[in-house]
Scaffold this active site. Structure first.
Site, PDB file in Angstrom:
ATOM      1  N   ARG A 117      -6.354   2.309  -8.511  1.00 50.64           N
ATOM      2  CA  ARG A 117      -5.414   1.516  -7.716  1.00 50.64           C
ATOM      3  C   ARG A 117      -5.441   0.047  -8.129  1.00 50.64           C
ATOM      4  NH1 ARG A 117      -8.330   3.279  -2.295  1.00 50.64           N
ATOM      5  NH2 ARG A 117      -8.597   5.084  -3.662  1.00 50.64           N
ATOM      6  N   LYS A 160     -20.327   8.358 -10.367  1.00 51.88           N
ATOM      7  CA  LYS A 160     -19.980   9.704  -9.925  1.00 51.88           C
ATOM      8  C   LYS A 160     -21.160  10.654 -10.136  1.00 51.88           C
ATOM      9  CE  LYS A 160     -15.041   9.484 -11.088  1.00 51.88           C
ATOM     10  NZ  LYS A 160     -14.476   9.874  -9.780  1.00 51.88           N
TER      11      LYS A 160
END
Length: 501
Positions: A356, A282
């Site tokens: 996920r 990130k």
């Protein structure tokens, strides 16, 4: 803080402060009119001078009250009377709480709970919602302050919510019971979310689950380590954790307080205690906020505690997949293929789409081990949900219309809103892979939807809903901090289910 309910006239209250509403165009509420008469027209004179015109959220504090039992009167603007809905009520209560938080009195009586709120005729709701707002304003996170820090001390120790008639007291008392338990659950979730990543690790979450079962004897906790997860075949969750020196934990909390014949509700939370994005690193700006990536897990903790504290007659299972997502020589990489607990294989195109993966194994584990009534997962899953809905509502997905409606309605009731989003099969093609059963991302377009579609591949046999809480789990900027959402929504859903609604 001690919360009470009472029915009585405002001019007779011997308290540090009486809180009453003023509507737009300087129209006093019935309670304000009673105080005005008792004070010889003091409130009317304040409004004539223009110090209070009733605009929503405006406050004016009156001191030096001769011939009055109370020490102060707090006037709170409620906006237009015809527009006094649930959102306006929340804002009025928040304005009152903010003013009260810095006040010197030890007790107060709040008459905002007597106001008619459009669309609500239950004083239990009015009391509960006011209590939740006051607790939100009163919250402080001080666990990591240094030894020289002086903890915030609030003189206010007792707050009484007023209702019009004695016959309204049972509903109001129910509102206090539900409100205190929900507020405690929200606080638990906030504390976990605000804890820094060097303290709040997967092992810390496991310890918190064990501690919760010690506080609430009705909750039974089991924690699986990586060796147990490896034996089961949780390759998706373990793939995420392999870049961290902190071991992953799989946490299961059971609260079986309903009839044995009732199927349990399962709450499944994403517990990524720090998310650097892995190899798909990130940007550095605001990366500190990735300690909040366990907001889904925190909400499971909060909802479990609230249900146990209320003694709800339901069967409930809380499941948390806890891990870090960091880059090192062992971290999983773009192009890797992981085998999930379900046996389905996943091509990794972006290691920052890790939540996920953890949830996929958690959902499969729930399916394999419980015959559930409903499974609800919560995750700070995608920035796309923030783009779609901003910071006001969570994105709500599901494969069962009644379940989606029940969650949406619970959110509306507690001002912890969620908005239904599509889960059409059309989006599934975006997840196709040339090398595995599926890819873990589907591109930028519809990113929150394709993430939900990914999860649905592991929940097709379940009565399932997914809450993408990336936009609501924390605040940035001056008010930076965890919000505790969606504990309010989940707790109300569980209350409704316990009541057969």
């Amino acid at each position: 803080m001690e919360y009470l309910v009472k029915s009585g006239s405002p001019e007779k209250q011997r308290v540090g402060c009486v809180i009453v509403g003023i509507f737009d165009r300087r129209k006093p509420s019935t309670q304000a009119e009673s105080l005005d008469e008792a004070s010889g027209g003091l409130i009317a004179s304040v409004m004539r001078r223009g110090d209070m015109d009733g605009k929503l959220g405006q406050t004016t504090l009156l001191h030096g009250l001769d011939h009055m039992f109370c020490d102060r009167i707090l006037l709170v603007g409620c906006g237009k009377e015809r527009d006094f809905n649930t959102r306006a009520y929340e804002k009025a209560c928040r304005a009152a709480a903010t003013e009260l938080d810095s006040m010197g009195g030890v007790d107060a009586a709040c008459y905002l709970t007597e106001q008619n709120v459009r669309g609500r005729d239950d004083f239990g709701w009015s009391v509960k919602q006011a209590l939740l707002v006051f607790e939100d304003v009163f919250y402080r996170f001080e666990a990591c302050k240094g030894s020289k820090y002086e903890p915030y001390t609030r003189k206010l120790s007792r707050l009484t919510f007023q209702v019009p008639r004695r016959s309204d007291l049972p509903a109001a008392e129910r509102g206090v019971t539900e409100g205190v338990a929900t507020a405690n659950g929200v606080k638990f979730a906030k504390d976990l979310g605000n804890m820094p990543g060097n303290i709040c690790t997967p092992s810390y979450l496991a310890d918190q689950a064990t501690a919760l079962s010690e506080r609430e004897s009705a909750i039974k906790t089991t924690v699986m380590d990586e060796a147990q997860m490896q034996e089961l075949g949780m390759g998706a969750l373990l793939g995420v954790s392999q870049g961290s020196t902190q071991p992953a934990k799989f946490i299961v909390m059971e609260y079986m307080n309903g009839p044995k014949s009732d199927k349990p509700t399962a709450l499944v939370g994403k517990g990524v205690t720090f998310d650097a994005g892995g190899i798909s690193l990130k940007p550095g700006a605001a990366m500190d906020e990735m300690k909040y990536d366990m907001g889904g897990a925190a909400s499971v903790f909060g909802a479990m505690q609230a249900a146990a504290e209320m003694g709800l007659a339901i069967n409930l299972v809380g499941v948390i997949a806890a891990t870090e997502n960091l880059p090192d020589g062992n971290a999983f990489k773009p192009g890797d293929i992981l085998t999930s607990l379900s046996g389905q294989t996943i091509e990794i195109l972006n290691t920052d789409a890790e939540g996920r993966l953890a949830l996929a194994d958690a959902l499969t584990w729930v399916e394999q081990n419980y015959d559930t009534d409903a499974v609800i997962d919560m995750a700070t899953l995608t920035g796309a949900a923030v783009v779609a809905l901003g910071h006001h509502a969570a994105a709500l997905y599901g494969n069962n219309s009644p379940l989606r409606r029940a969650l949406r309605d619970a959110g509306d009731e507690t001002c912890d809103r969620a908005w239904p989003m599509p889960l059409w099969e059309d989006y599934q093609s975006d997840l196709e892979s040339n090398f595995a059963d599926m890819a873990n991302v589907g591109g930028r377009a519809g990113g929150s939807i394709t993430a939900a579609c990914f999860l649905h591949r592991f929940a097709r046999k379940l009565r399932w809903a997914h809450l993408d809480i990336a936009g609501v789990a924390w605040k940035s900027g001056k008010d930076k901090g965890a919000t505790g959402r969606p504990v309010g929504l989940l707790s109300q859903y569980l209350i409704n289910r316990a009541h057969g609604e």
